[in-house]
Design a protein around this motif. Structure first.
Motif, PDB file in Angstrom:
ATOM      1  N   PHE A  30     -12.757  31.871 -11.134  1.00  0.00           N
ATOM      2  CA  PHE A  30     -12.473  32.371  -9.986  1.00  0.00           C
ATOM      3  C   PHE A  30     -13.744  33.110  -9.611  1.00  0.00           C
ATOM      4  CE2 PHE A  30     -11.818  35.616  -6.725  1.00  0.00           C
ATOM      5  CZ  PHE A  30     -11.337  34.831  -5.580  1.00  0.00           C
ATOM      6  N   THR A  31     -14.589  32.825  -8.350  1.00  0.00           N
ATOM      7  CA  THR A  31     -15.481  33.605  -7.985  1.00  0.00           C
ATOM      8  C   THR A  31     -15.264  34.013  -6.662  1.00  0.00           C
ATOM      9  OG1 THR A  31     -17.187  32.618  -9.399  1.00  0.00           O
ATOM     10  CG2 THR A  31     -17.995  33.644  -7.718  1.00  0.00           C
ATOM     11  N   GLY A  32     -15.154  35.376  -5.961  1.00  0.00           N
ATOM     12  CA  GLY A  32     -15.002  35.519  -4.676  1.00  0.00           C
ATOM     13  C   GLY A  32     -15.617  36.865  -4.467  1.00  0.00           C
ATOM     14  N   HIS A  33     -16.274  36.976  -3.128  1.00  0.00           N
ATOM     15  CA  HIS A  33     -16.681  38.079  -2.367  1.00  0.00           C
ATOM     16  C   HIS A  33     -16.554  38.162  -1.065  1.00  0.00           C
ATOM     17  CE1 HIS A  33     -20.159  35.980  -0.759  1.00  0.00           C
ATOM     18  NE2 HIS A  33     -19.927  35.014  -1.830  1.00  0.00           N
ATOM     19  N   ILE A  34     -16.165  39.409  -0.389  1.00  0.00           N
ATOM     20  CA  ILE A  34     -15.964  39.723   0.908  1.00  0.00           C
ATOM     21  C   ILE A  34     -17.280  40.743   1.427  1.00  0.00           C
ATOM     22  CG2 ILE A  34     -14.543  40.578   2.676  1.00  0.00           C
ATOM     23  CD1 ILE A  34     -12.241  40.092   0.697  1.00  0.00           C
ATOM     24  N   ASP A  35     -18.140  40.218   2.304  1.00  0.00           N
ATOM     25  CA  ASP A  35     -19.158  40.870   2.782  1.00  0.00           C
ATOM     26  C   ASP A  35     -18.915  41.544   4.154  1.00  0.00           C
ATOM     27  OD1 ASP A  35     -21.032  40.266   0.551  1.00  0.00           O
ATOM     28  OD2 ASP A  35     -20.555  38.173   1.109  1.00  0.00           O
ATOM     29  N   TYR A  67     -11.478  37.099 -19.027  1.00  0.00           N
ATOM     30  CA  TYR A  67     -11.907  38.642 -18.563  1.00  0.00           C
ATOM     31  C   TYR A  67     -12.206  38.502 -17.231  1.00  0.00           C
ATOM     32  CZ  TYR A  67     -16.800  36.411 -18.123  1.00  0.00           C
ATOM     33  OH  TYR A  67     -17.628  35.759 -17.481  1.00  0.00           O
ATOM     34  N   THR A  68     -12.102  39.730 -16.647  1.00  0.00           N
ATOM     35  CA  THR A  68     -12.110  39.949 -15.153  1.00  0.00           C
ATOM     36  C   THR A  68     -13.437  40.777 -14.836  1.00  0.00           C
ATOM     37  OG1 THR A  68     -10.550  41.691 -15.108  1.00  0.00           O
ATOM     38  CG2 THR A  68      -9.804  39.514 -14.932  1.00  0.00           C
ATOM     39  N   THR A  69     -14.235  40.611 -13.956  1.00  0.00           N
ATOM     40  CA  THR A  69     -15.265  41.553 -13.364  1.00  0.00           C
ATOM     41  C   THR A  69     -14.848  42.013 -11.794  1.00  0.00           C
ATOM     42  OG1 THR A  69     -16.966  40.942 -15.015  1.00  0.00           O
ATOM     43  CG2 THR A  69     -17.557  42.200 -13.071  1.00  0.00           C
ATOM     44  N   ARG A 125     -16.330  42.271  -4.842  1.00  0.00           N
ATOM     45  CA  ARG A 125     -16.239  40.862  -5.581  1.00  0.00           C
ATOM     46  C   ARG A 125     -15.408  40.791  -6.732  1.00  0.00           C
ATOM     47  NH1 ARG A 125     -21.068  43.727  -5.559  1.00  0.00           N
ATOM     48  NH2 ARG A 125     -21.581  45.058  -7.327  1.00  0.00           N
ATOM     49  N   LEU A 126     -15.008  39.764  -7.198  1.00  0.00           N
ATOM     50  CA  LEU A 126     -14.308  39.411  -8.128  1.00  0.00           C
ATOM     51  C   LEU A 126     -14.810  38.368  -9.027  1.00  0.00           C
ATOM     52  CD1 LEU A 126     -11.696  40.053 -10.064  1.00  0.00           C
ATOM     53  CD2 LEU A 126     -10.205  38.663  -8.182  1.00  0.00           C
ATOM     54  N   LEU A 127     -14.802  38.337 -10.239  1.00  0.00           N
ATOM     55  CA  LEU A 127     -14.981  37.350 -11.015  1.00  0.00           C
ATOM     56  C   LEU A 127     -13.860  36.902 -12.173  1.00  0.00           C
ATOM     57  CD1 LEU A 127     -16.677  34.790 -12.362  1.00  0.00           C
ATOM     58  CD2 LEU A 127     -18.073  36.737 -13.860  1.00  0.00           C
TER      59      LEU A 127
END
Length: 400
Positions: free
Chosen positions: A103-108, A147-149, A124-126
């Motif tokens: 999963f790759t997500g970001h809110i700008d 893993y999560t970032t 952001r979340l990975l």
């Protein structure tokens, strides 16, 4: 009065989207099935059938001032029964579950304080796992640990006539699951968990509407949950990069951004040499004809590793992609990727190659049929670590 003529649709098979209040929302999901001759990227291949489900969500605000963009993309790849790798690629009696989420997500967000001053923010979340074939994958695993970032950036953009100055602070947190082993026990990955604090600054100048050169500087510090890792090395570090380049746009035929610089990371443990190297990044698009588009991407990353005595891995990737519309409803995509993985402090060097071809049949705006054939190679100077794989996929894309 005569009716106003509608604008010509540049993409008659593109997603239309729906309005949710003042947001334009576009969604899609791809469902694919296929066969991978070596999903674990083992020296001795073991093929598996697989399926993949990949949803997408994009929401863009439609406001006169300020802006919010949410871009969320994920996938899950399932292989059914597990593989049985050993360190040298030979089978074990217990299986390795190689199912992989991603999963790759970001809110700008952008807050327009004035015409020349803008406050910026990003969350952001990975979510992912180690790549198959990576030396970071432990021996005796029952499944890849996830893993999560999660992180964020807050900054400001200030325009001074043609000059733009951007400053931002960043914080990111990376956490690994415990590893489940084939003997039924679990192993901690707390030594791989870390928090990173940093800052980034960028100065750009608009020479003309088509060319905008810039200089960018970043610095950060990483603090691990455990001062010493599983091999007794202190991996807290400080690093950063400096790069210079330009963004450009020439009549929409050739546009993008290219830069070159230098990156370095220094470790608390004196036994770990600095991780450093030339930094090359690029994102270029060339609209060769109305039906053919060529793209070039380049990226450099300084990554963590668990190998004893190894500072980290300097990875560089270069990708060339050509898209061609045989018809407006039939698109072919060819892609070639070349990359290098330099494990500094160790004598391991890997080279990766990937060649793929996609064919997309666009039945309607909402329904596409997709087919993919891809060949991947990992060429390592370490005995028994090289691998190759062929992937074939067929599926559908439903979008709105």
């Amino acid at each position: 009065p005569p009716r106003k003529r509608l604008k010509i649709d540049d993409d008659p098979f593109g997603a239309v989207g729906d309005y949710a209040g003042s947001f334009m929302v576009k969604t899609a999901v791809e469902a694919m099935a296929g066969y991978d001759t070596n999903p674990g990227r083992l020296y001795s291949p073991q093929g598996r059938a697989f399926y993949m489900v990949a949803p997408e969500f994009l929401a863009v605000s439609d406001w006169e001032r300020h802006a919010v963009v949410a871009d969320l993309r994920g996938s899950f790849t399932g292989y059914g029964s597990g593989l049985t790798p050993n360190a040298d690629g030979t089978p074990l009696s217990a299986p390795l579950d190689i199912d992989r989420p991603n999963f790759t997500g970001h809110i700008d967000g952008r807050l327009d304080v004035s015409r020349d001053t803008h406050l910026l923010g990003q969350a952001r979340l990975l979510v992912s796992t180690d790549n198959p074939g990576s030396p970071n994958v432990q021996a005796g695993l029952a499944r890849y640990p996830i893993y999560t970032t999660v992180g964020g950036t807050f900054g400001i953009d200030q325009n001074f006539n043609r000059m733009q100055v951007s400053l931002g602070g960043t914080v990111d947190r990376t956490d690994y699951q415990w590893s489940k082993l084939t003997d039924g026990t679990s192993s901690s990955n707390d030594d791989r968990n870390f928090t990173q604090y940093g800052g980034v600054g960028r100065v750009s100048y608009e020479l003309n509407p088509a060319v905008k050169p810039f200089v960018e500087v970043e610095g950060d510090s990483r603090f691990h949950d455990l001062y010493l890792d599983r091999n007794g090395y202190a991996r807290n570090s400080s690093g950063g990069y400096v790069k210079a380049g330009t963004s450009f746009e020439f009549t929409r035929i050739l546009f993008g951004e290219i830069s070159i610089g230098y990156a370095r990371r220094d470790y608390v443990d004196p036994r770990l040499s600095p991780l450093e190297g030339l930094l090359t990044t690029a994102s270029l698009t060339w609209n060769a004809t109305p039906l053919t588009t060529a793209k070039f991407y380049s990226d450099t990353q300084l990554g963590e590793t668990t190998l004893p005595g190894t500072s980290g891995v300097l990875s560089r990737t270069y990708t060339v992609e050509v898209d061609h519309d045989f018809r407006r409803w039939l698109t072919g995509i060819g892609k070639f990727t070349y990359g290098t993985l330099d494990y500094q402090g160790d004598n391991r060097n890997d080279t990766i190659y990937s060649v793929s071809g996609d064919l997309i049949y666009k039945m309607t705006r909402s329904l596409w049929i997709k087919g993919t054939v891809r060949r991947d190679w990992l060429d390592s100077n370490q005995p028994g670590q090289s691998s190759a794989s062929t992937v074939v996929m067929l599926g559908v894309r439903v979008q709105n």
